[in-house]
Design an enzyme around this catalytic site. Structure first.
Site, PDB file in Angstrom:
ATOM      1  N   ASP A  81      37.544  45.792  27.575  1.00  0.00           N
ATOM      2  CA  ASP A  81      38.412  45.394  28.464  1.00  0.00           C
ATOM      3  C   ASP A  81      38.155  46.098  29.750  1.00  0.00           C
ATOM      4  OD1 ASP A  81      41.845  44.194  28.070  1.00  0.00           O
ATOM      5  OD2 ASP A  81      40.498  44.057  29.756  1.00  0.00           O
TER       6      ASP A  81
HETATM    7  C1  GLC Z   1      42.518  42.507  32.033  1.00  0.00           C
HETATM    8  C2  GLC Z   1      43.172  42.272  30.385  1.00  0.00           C
HETATM    9  C3  GLC Z   1      42.236  41.266  29.953  1.00  0.00           C
HETATM   10  C4  GLC Z   1      41.409  40.321  30.741  1.00  0.00           C
HETATM   11  C5  GLC Z   1      40.292  41.241  31.571  1.00  0.00           C
HETATM   12  C6  GLC Z   1      39.705  40.545  32.860  1.00  0.00           C
HETATM   13  O1  GLC Z   1      42.811  43.858  32.304  1.00  0.00           O
HETATM   14  O2  GLC Z   1      43.587  42.981  29.614  1.00  0.00           O
HETATM   15  O3  GLC Z   1      43.004  40.392  29.219  1.00  0.00           O
HETATM   16  O4  GLC Z   1      40.655  39.151  30.336  1.00  0.00           O
HETATM   17  O5  GLC Z   1      41.225  42.318  32.331  1.00  0.00           O
HETATM   18  O6  GLC Z   1      40.712  39.805  33.610  1.00  0.00           O
END
Ligand code: GLC
Length: 745
Positions: free
Chosen positions: A278
């Site tokens: 993430d």
């Molecule tokens: C965010 C979220 C994730 C998302 C990623 C890209 O922090 O936790 O679900 O896909 O970043 O935006």
């Protein structure tokens, strides 16, 4: 034949089998050929994901230096092709980029938030919506979405419950697979297919106190019974990627969890897709207190089979040092790079790296709009309908459309709307005016202009128009910003002065229909009592208003059923249907206001409940009403006992006992009442959504086999135990009677 030969032969067979698989799979051969040419630096570049949005001014140089494997958040097809051209023509090996975006519940046409979609109990329409989202997104060059989010959660304080499919592992598995199929279609290399990404692996929904990014405590058996099944179902359905979560699991961060990500996901489940971190979650392991340096974080994440670093710069800055110092083998790097290259080959990016620039992009097609309306209709849940006030009768001559959500084109779209456009939203007020303005006098005054508004002046204006109308349609709820990532609430009541406004409206003594549009279950017991009818629509997307107008005036019949329990008050959380029984389940309940003054210490029932809430939620999982009624016959079982490989069929005849055609969701639950580990009082194992005309009956049948009746044991084995099993086919998780059968070993 010697023992050694006996041992070697099967091993040789397996080795040959896997080589044959590799030899037969042309993609693996291409990967081998490419990897053999790559330098360590080029390999690590493939493991680096950067964001567009202009955040990386030297993005072009980064690509030219082969430092980038994927870009997220770039959606201009011309820019995507320009960046792709640099990767393909100006780097030594010309490896294409893969462009990613959070396309969670629609790209331009926005569908209800996933929590709402799951309340449709209609995987077909959920798959259709994901397919439409893929067609729209891929037309700009996006080939990878970070969805479906299939975390299980029982905590509406957590803002990300909005993105989930609710509290149940089985239902979430069905909906997650539907979304994966919709996004990926049956061929990942199709131009309109995009790689799906199950997230967040794993256990994120158990975040302590419903606060985002927090620690979790999940016993292994519960991890396997509750939080992993939806991810396993998606792996079995061929999901191309997954994303590790921000949380720790029992102290081990998901981004560095070797057991979960490598032993279980890779070795046990044989997942061969990409695991992306993430956002910055690898580097965050320093803050979580398990890594002392970025290099430690990079090593731990690589050991934990995380293939790509999303915006953390841990891999690009530290992996080379780890390899050169011998902390990580280049072979381990190759495993991740193989996964990344495999994704790109499967997407067809080596053959077709560019997006075709169309003169008109396929946004908001008639099909998309119709599907968005239908899924919004099926996602809405009728919670109350006293005196059949709904659908509004033709005798009604005027309505007052009131409340902050009555005309909120952006907020009705909900959280995680990166590309949707509020200008395309049909709000309730717009739809009611357009569809019924010629037949009805429509008075409109929001009263409160946004969900947190406390301005009393607005209330006075709303009261003025409410006095003139026959029926009040009150649209309440949450702005989109009050749910979603990092938007958690410790108090989940109606924000602002919305409750006060309803108090005032109630004093007029007119019929009130309250429609909630929110990103989570809210504690609405008081508002429920003050309303004659209640529809819970979550955030219903672009066509929410049109769908609600049809439901309110009877062009459509509600069929939604809750996929998450509604607590009476926040202190009941966690409260969910598939709980294990206390040794003293709630009964002999004496509520706080009924306790005698000076009551003796042991005078109360000594059973499991809250003095100020009792032991039941406001609404249970699976609950939802219709404008008609249905009766369920007693469950019939095809046998009264089964052994290992046998199937038992449960059936029930459902009749529409009302006056209009309606859709009903028949739910199959089981219980293992006596087991070596206490089991839930009910668990969903199947459902069927059926249409019934007035007076019509249908018999629904479900097959059950022993694999569906097992649970994970403390020795990490999954099995069903001999003994009694109970079976319900019912309208929700609380009603209906069961029949028993025996499983004999
Ligand atoms: C965010 C979220 C994730 C998302 C990623 C890209 O922090 O936790 O679900 O896909 O970043 O935006």
């Amino acid at each position: 034949m010697s023992k050694t030969t006996l041992f070697i032969l099967p091993v040789l067979f397996l080795v040959c089998l896997s080589c044959t698989k590799q030899m037969n799979d042309p993609i693996e051969t291409k990967i081998d050929a490419l990897i053999s040419k790559m330098t360590l630096k080029e390999k690590i570049g493939q493991m680096n994901q950067l964001t567009g949005m202009g955040l990386h001014l030297d993005m072009r140089n980064q690509i030219k230096a082969a430092n980038v494997g994927s870009i997220l958040n770039e959606t201009n097809p011309k820019i995507i092709n320009e960046l792709q051209k640099i990767a393909v023509t100006q780097t030594r090996l010309g490896i294409p980029l893969v462009f990613a975006r959070d396309v969670i519940h629609g790209f331009k046409t926005i569908f209800p938030i996933p929590l709402g979609q799951s309340c449709s109990w209609n995987p077909e329409i959920v798959e259709d919506a994901a397919r439409i989202a893929a067609v729209e997104a891929t037309s700009t060059g996006i080939r990878w979405t970070f969805a479906p989010m299939i975390d299980i959660t029982r905590d509406p304080r957590w803002g990300r419950i909005a993105e989930s499919c609710g509290e149940d592992p089985y239902l979430t598995s069905v909906m997650g697979v539907a979304m994966v199929k919709g996004f990926q279609s049956n061929k990942l290399s199709n131009a309109t297919s995009m790689a799906a990404c199950t997230k967040h692996f794993v256990g994120y929904g158990a975040t302590e106190a419903g606060k985002d990014y927090n620690a979790t405590i999940i016993p292994e058996t519960q991890m396997r019974d509750i939080f992993l099944p939806s991810f396993k179902a998606a792996v079995d359905a061929g999901v191309a990627t997954t994303m590790c979560a921000f949380n720790d699991v029992n102290g081990v961060p998901a981004s560095g969890n070797v057991y979960l990500n490598r032993t279980l996901l890779r070795t046990e489940w044989k997942f061969d897709g990409v695991m992306v971190s993430d956002w910055n979650s690898i580097a965050q392991m320093k803050v979580q207190g398990v890594c002392a340096s970025m290099e430690d974080a990079a090593k731990l994440a690589s050991d934990a089979a995380v293939d790509m670093d999303m915006m953390g710069m841990a891999y690009i800055d530290s992996l080379e040092t780890c390899v050169k110092s011998g902390r990580i083998s280049e072979k381990q790097i190759d495993e991740s790079v193989r996964n990344v290259l495999r994704l790109k080959f499967r997407l067809g990016l080596f053959d077709n790296p560019y997006v075709k620039i169309e003169p008109k992009l396929p946004f908001y097609s008639e099909t998309a709009i119709a599907k968005a309306k239908q899924i919004a209709i099926e996602s809405a849940v009728l919670l109350k309908n006293n005196n059949q006030i709904l659908p509004i009768s033709e005798k009604i001559k005027s309505v007052a459309v009131i409340g902050p959500m009555s005309d909120a084109p952006a907020d009705q779209l909900g959280t995680w709307v990166m590309d949707g456009e509020p200008a395309h939203s049909i709000t309730p007020l717009m739809a009611i005016r357009k569809e019924y303005g010629s037949k009805l006098k429509i008075f409109a005054e929001q009263g409160l202009t946004y969900s947190r508004d406390i301005n009393p002046a607005g209330i006075a204006k709303a009261m003025t128009i409410a006095r003139k109308a026959d029926v009040i349609l009150y649209f309440a709820g949450e702005e989109a910003i009050l749910s979603g990532e990092a938007h958690c609430r410790a108090d989940i009541s109606l924000p602002g002065a919305q409750s006060e406004l309803l108090n005032q409206l109630r004093k007029l003594g007119k019929p009130i229909v309250t429609i909630f549009m929110a990103g989570r279950p809210l504690t609405i017991e008081k508002e429920l009592d003050q309303s004659d009818a209640v529809i819970y629509a979550f955030h219903g997307g672009t066509m929410a208003g049109s769908a609600l107008a049809d439901l309110i005036f009877g062009k459509a019949v509600p069929s939604g059923k809750l996929t998450v329990t509604f607590p009476r008050m926040v202190g009941q959380i966690p409260v969910y249907y598939s709980h294990r029984n206390s040794g003293r389940p709630g009964h002999n309940i004496v509520l706080m206001n009924d306790i005698k003054i000076g009551a003796e210490q042991t005078s109360l029932g000594n059973t499991s409940y809250h003095l100020d809430a009792g032991d039941k939620p406001l609404f249970p999982f699976g609950f939802g009403m219709s404008y008609t009624t249905f009766s369920y016959s007693p469950v019939k079982l095809s046998k009264n006992k089964i052994s290992d490989n046998e199937i038992i069929t449960a059936e029930c005849t459902i009749t529409n006992t009302g006056k209009v055609t309606g859709m009903e969701v028949a739910q199959l639950y089981i219980c293992d009442p006596i087991a070596t580990l206490a089991q839930p009082v009910r668990e969903l194992k199947g459902f069927q959504k059926i249409v019934l005309n007035p007076g019509q009956s249908k018999t629904v049948k479900f097959n059950l086999n022993i694999k569906q009746l097992g649970f994970w044991h403390q020795d990490n084995t999954y099995k069903a135990e001999p003994g009694e099993f109970r079976v319900w086919i019912s309208a929700d998780s609380q009603t209906g009677g069961y029949k028993s059968f025996n499983f004999t070993d």
